[in-house]
Design a protein around this motif. Structure first.
Motif, mmCIF file in Angstrom:
data_model
loop_
_atom_site.group_PDB
_atom_site.id
_atom_site.type_symbol
_atom_site.label_atom_id
_atom_site.label_comp_id
_atom_site.label_asym_id
_atom_site.label_seq_id
_atom_site.Cartn_x
_atom_site.Cartn_y
_atom_site.Cartn_z
ATOM 1 N N SER A 81 18.954 32.781 44.832
ATOM 2 C CA SER A 81 18.589 33.884 45.838
ATOM 3 C C SER A 81 18.682 35.170 45.626
ATOM 4 N N ASP A 92 26.181 42.119 50.296
ATOM 5 C CA ASP A 92 26.641 40.474 49.818
ATOM 6 C C ASP A 92 28.733 40.610 50.130
ATOM 7 N N GLN A 142 16.101 39.120 51.836
ATOM 8 C CA GLN A 142 16.830 37.864 50.393
ATOM 9 C C GLN A 142 18.002 37.565 50.489
ATOM 10 N N LEU A 143 19.040 38.514 51.208
ATOM 11 C CA LEU A 143 20.376 37.416 50.307
ATOM 12 C C LEU A 143 20.914 36.407 52.029
ATOM 13 N N SER A 182 16.739 33.050 53.613
ATOM 14 C CA SER A 182 15.933 33.105 52.902
ATOM 15 C C SER A 182 15.977 31.242 52.694
ATOM 16 N N ASP A 228 23.482 26.743 47.857
ATOM 17 C CA ASP A 228 23.213 26.535 49.871
ATOM 18 C C ASP A 228 24.333 25.659 50.401
#
Ligand code: AMP
Ligand code: MN
Ligand code: MN
Length: 322
Positions: A60, A158, A192-193, A196, A239
């Motif tokens: 990630s 984030d 992306q963060l 995904s 994940d």
């Protein structure tokens, strides 16, 4: 006693020649984004600087503009810069190499638990270590490049959950605006963060959501991901990172916990909606973190260590009005 504050840290970095930079184990975009931005800034001053990892780079975070910054470079280094870690043990297997450096600079936004380093700047009012990295880059007289802006924007996005969490301040938004002006595309970073997923990671999220257990009249939510479940979904350990936010997001939940069972060592993430200080609960088990987002490691068989954590979380719930 180490030298404290941004000026002391900037001066130590300005004197350095050959640096190793590191963040905490199970790294996130704040730790590694801040490290990358600092490494690029130090390189622009003609220094040698590399970011070292305790384990493989999480998929990630592969989108960050790493170039050749990530490198297992043999020492010695004259200076280490440790980011987003309130104690040296959080750097995992890198701790020895970092502590061997004559100068060890610490940049962090956690409430310090076991202060370390020769120079430190810890500011828990910062939403992310990225805010402090930005200030140090400016103190070093380095213009913020597009690559640094991307890494720092990812750090802020984030740690604030896309500028939603209670740590988000006017300063956070002002910095985000500066990074957008430097060319960062917010939706590209968000994809992306936060967008995904893989089929495997969604399968794991689905399994985690199905395993939410509620206690204390729905005020405490817990998820235990047994060993084997992650593998049976074909998913990676990382994940499971986002699942905890759904538990905290359940109406009525004040404290949330997610436990990943390991081989005798279990990784626990804790989140609070605001009234429960989960960092205090984490510290009681040897962990740490922020009041609203903390973590710890439990040791031993699950059936013997989980009840104590559950009881501590229940005890931390504020009293209900009589
Ligand atoms: P996580 O749940 O892994 O996203 O971590 C939430 C927060 O708690 C972050 O600030 C982490 O650095 C911190 N944290 C997580 N695990 C630990 C641990 N075992 N010891 C100390 N702090 C931790
Ligand atoms: Mn972090
Ligand atoms: Mn952080």
């Amino acid at each position: 006693m180490s030298e404290q504050g941004p000026a002391a840290c900037a001066a130590a970095l300005a004197r350095s020649q050959r640096l190793i930079l590191a963040a905490h184990v199970h790294p996130d975009a704040d730790g590694l984004g801040s490290a990358l931005a600092m490494a690029l800034a130090l390189r622009s001053l003609g220094k040698q600087a590399w970011v070292a990892l305790d384990a493989a780079l999480p998929e990630s975070l592969a989108f960050l503009p790493w170039g050749d910054v990530l490198h297992e470079v043999p020492g010695p280094y004259d200076t280490a810069l440790v980011l987003d870690c309130p104690e040296i043990s959080r750097t995992g297997r890198l701790a020895g190499a970092l502590q061997a450096c004559p100068t060890l600079v610490v940049l962090d936004h956690h409430p310090p638990t076991k202060p370390f380093g020769t120079h430190a700047w810890a500011d828990p009012s910062a939403a992310a270590t990225g805010e402090l990295a930005h200030a140090l880059i400016r103190a070093l007289g380095v213009p913020v490049s597009g690559a640094m802006a991307l890494a720092l924007y990812a750090a802020l996005a984030d740690d604030t959950g896309s500028f939603r969490y209670s740590n988000t301040s006017p300063r956070t938004h002002r910095l985000a605006a500066e990074f957008l002006e430097a060319g960062v595309k917010p939706y590209a970073v968000a994809q992306q963060l936060f967008e995904s997923y893989t089929p495997q990671s969604l399968r794991l999220l689905s399994a985690a959501l199905a395993r939410i257990q509620l206690f204390a009249g729905g005020r405490l939510g817990l998820v235990v991901l047994e060993r084997g479940l992650i593998a049976s979904c074909g998913a990676l350990d990382e994940d499971a990172d986002g699942a905890i936010n759904y538990v905290r997001g359940l109406k009525g939940v004040e404290a949330a916990g997610l436990l990943r069972e390991g081989e005798g060592q279990h990784r626990v993430s804790l989140r609070s909606r605001g009234r429960v200080d989960v960092a205090a609960v984490a510290r009681a088990f040897g962990g740490g973190g922020h009041a609203a987002a903390a973590g710890l490691t439990l040791n031993g068989p699950l059936e013997s260590c989980l009840p104590a954590l559950k009881a501590a979380l229940q005890a931390a719930l504020p009293g209900l009005p009589a």
